[in-house]
Design a protein around this motif. Structure first.
Motif, mmCIF file in Angstrom:
data_model
loop_
_atom_site.group_PDB
_atom_site.id
_atom_site.type_symbol
_atom_site.label_atom_id
_atom_site.label_comp_id
_atom_site.label_asym_id
_atom_site.label_seq_id
_atom_site.Cartn_x
_atom_site.Cartn_y
_atom_site.Cartn_z
ATOM 1 N N SER A 17 0.811 -1.216 0.000
ATOM 2 C CA SER A 17 0.000 0.000 0.000
ATOM 3 C C SER A 17 0.841 1.261 0.000
ATOM 4 C CB SER A 17 -0.943 -0.013 1.203
ATOM 5 O OG SER A 17 -0.198 -0.070 2.415
ATOM 6 N N GLU A 316 -18.224 10.344 9.547
ATOM 7 C CA GLU A 316 -16.892 10.119 10.103
ATOM 8 C C GLU A 316 -16.587 10.989 11.322
ATOM 9 O OE1 GLU A 316 -14.026 10.846 7.105
ATOM 10 O OE2 GLU A 316 -14.573 12.941 6.773
ATOM 11 N N GLN A 320 -18.296 5.326 13.365
ATOM 12 C CA GLN A 320 -18.168 4.416 12.234
ATOM 13 C C GLN A 320 -19.083 4.826 11.087
ATOM 14 O OE1 GLN A 320 -16.072 1.612 11.995
ATOM 15 N NE2 GLN A 320 -16.733 1.594 9.873
ATOM 16 N N GLY A 344 -13.815 -0.210 8.233
ATOM 17 C CA GLY A 344 -12.988 0.972 8.045
ATOM 18 C C GLY A 344 -13.759 2.175 7.561
ATOM 19 N N THR A 345 -13.088 3.049 6.863
ATOM 20 C CA THR A 345 -13.638 4.366 6.517
ATOM 21 C C THR A 345 -13.880 4.532 5.026
ATOM 22 O OG1 THR A 345 -11.396 5.254 6.379
ATOM 23 C CG2 THR A 345 -12.519 5.447 8.502
ATOM 24 N N TRP A 346 -13.987 3.417 4.294
ATOM 25 C CA TRP A 346 -14.158 3.502 2.850
ATOM 26 C C TRP A 346 -15.619 3.300 2.463
ATOM 27 C CZ3 TRP A 346 -9.980 4.625 -0.213
ATOM 28 C CH2 TRP A 346 -8.714 4.482 0.376
ATOM 29 N N THR A 359 -15.350 -3.568 -0.238
ATOM 30 C CA THR A 359 -14.772 -2.538 0.630
ATOM 31 C C THR A 359 -13.279 -2.818 0.762
ATOM 32 O OG1 THR A 359 -15.208 -3.775 2.667
ATOM 33 C CG2 THR A 359 -16.910 -2.237 1.929
ATOM 34 N N ASP A 362 -8.583 -1.270 5.628
ATOM 35 C CA ASP A 362 -7.995 0.018 6.009
ATOM 36 C C ASP A 362 -6.512 0.083 5.675
ATOM 37 O OD1 ASP A 362 -9.916 1.719 6.819
ATOM 38 O OD2 ASP A 362 -9.710 1.373 8.959
ATOM 39 N N SER A 363 -5.848 -1.052 5.737
ATOM 40 C CA SER A 363 -4.416 -1.091 5.451
ATOM 41 C C SER A 363 -4.115 -0.920 3.972
ATOM 42 C CB SER A 363 -3.832 -2.426 5.927
ATOM 43 O OG SER A 363 -4.391 -3.504 5.178
#
Length: 373
Positions: A17, A316, A320, A344-346, A359, A362-363
């Protein structure tokens, strides 16, 4: 109401990443590709219907860094098209440039027709240009490209008026020949293409003009003439249904999500105001007007009548981010998606009509493929 998600597959990223963009899942069932863009290459992996590797990995050398434009890949991974600041370039996995179409510079104050990336790559004033995009038709027979005019070599496929800022081109992927061109009717900061899943002669173009608006265009090519529907309103195109007859859109201000026909008309009252359709985040301040939910410019069709959508950006600040399923043939009420693990936040993306959605971890090291539990 809520609906449980079931994990269908975990698809590992192709690259670390730290050295690449988040991986993307492309293609229709039976022709899946995992794609990931690094600075020096676009890396591709064919996948089977279980999202496992199915064939050799393909590496296409990139002509410029990833922050300087967009890319598209043919359904069979035989050709990648890089839409850059000064040109659209088609590159084969061998590294050979098949063709290039030069155009006006995407840095707004520049009026040069650059001959190469090296002319401006290190210039501070070109560090943050706007950009266009490219897309292949569903069968790979045509390349659509959104560029800043003028073309370095015009004189074909009907010249456009001198005042035209952005152009929408139809190109032959075999040799880059210009088949048709149209006024995009915009001054873009960015854009992306969404193809019709069944008809290779149709393509959607979603344009972002920053704070100024979000023009939406729908193109049709009959083999001789390119016609463009200039959809009214500022709308981000987020999905095309498996039949290609319905579009999912979110307004530029993110207040309303709708299902439309390809002319832009809302279908059967299928429009949802976020404030009315979605409850506030459970941890949000009920007295704070800024805590009202709003739709992400993301999502898509899980099948002809079911949508995946989200309110992650608006959530956000409070906790969550939330994803929602919308059954347009049933209750028409958004149902919150409950996951067995944190996602995560996607925002989610649809996997093109097979009932699943994606989705990123997060990593950035994997994609999670989900289906209704």
């Amino acid at each position: 109401m809520s609906v449980r998600a079931r994990l269908r597959a975990v698809v590992p990223a192709l690259l670390p990443s730290a050295k690449a963009d988040v991986p993307e899942l492309l293609g229709l069932p039976g022709r899946r590709l995992l794609a990931q863009r690094a600075d020096d290459a676009l890396v591709l992996q064919p996948l089977d219907d279980a999202f496992a590797p199915a064939g050799d990995r393909v590496r296409v050398p990139a002509p410029w860094p990833r922050r300087r434009g967009a890319w598209a890949v043919a359904p069979d991974a035989s050709l990648a098209v890089f839409a850059g600041v000064h040109a659209v370039r088609a590159v084969e996995p061998s590294g050979r440039t098949r063709w290039e179409v030069r155009h006006g510079c995407w840095y707004g104050a520049c009026r040069e027709l650059h001959r190469s990336y090296e002319e401006y790559g290190d210039r501070p004033d070109h560090r943050y240009p706007e950009r266009g995009s490219a897309g292949f038709s569903v069968d790979g027979a045509h390349v659509w490209a959104h560029v800043r005019g003028p073309l370095a070599v015009g004189g074909s496929a009907d010249e456009l008026a001198p005042h035209v800022v952005d152009e929408w081109l139809l190109l032959d992927p075999a040799d880059g020949r210009l088949l048709a061109r149209a006024d995009a009717g915009a001054a873009a900061a960015g854009s992306f293409h969404l193809p019709h899943p069944a008809d290779p002669g149709q393509m959607g173009l979603s344009i972002g003009e920053g704070q100024d608006g979000a023009p939406l265009r729908w193109g049709r090519w009959d083999g001789r003439t390119l016609s463009v529907a200039y959809v009214e309103g500022d709308l981000a195109l987020t999905g095309v249904s498996p039949s290609g007859e319905r579009l999912m859109t979110v307004t530029h201000d993110q207040d309303a999500l709708a299902v439309r026909d390809t002319a832009g008309a809302v279908v059967d009252g299928l429009e949802w105001d976020a404030e009315a359709a979605v409850p506030r985040h459970p941890e949000a301040d009920p007295e704070n007007d800024e805590a009202l939910p709003y739709w992400d410019w993301a999502g898509g069709f899980l099948d002809e009548t079911t949508l995946i959508c989200s309110t992650v950006e608006g959530d956000e600040e409070w906790g969550q981010g939330r994803h929602w399923l919308l059954d347009t043939a049933g209750t028409r009420t958004p149902e919150e998606v409950v996951y067995p693990v944190p996602v995560g936040t996607w925002p989610p993306t649809a996997t093109l009509g097979d009932g699943g959605w994606v989705t990123p971890a997060d990593s950035g090291e994997a994609l999670y493929v989900w289906e209704r539990g």
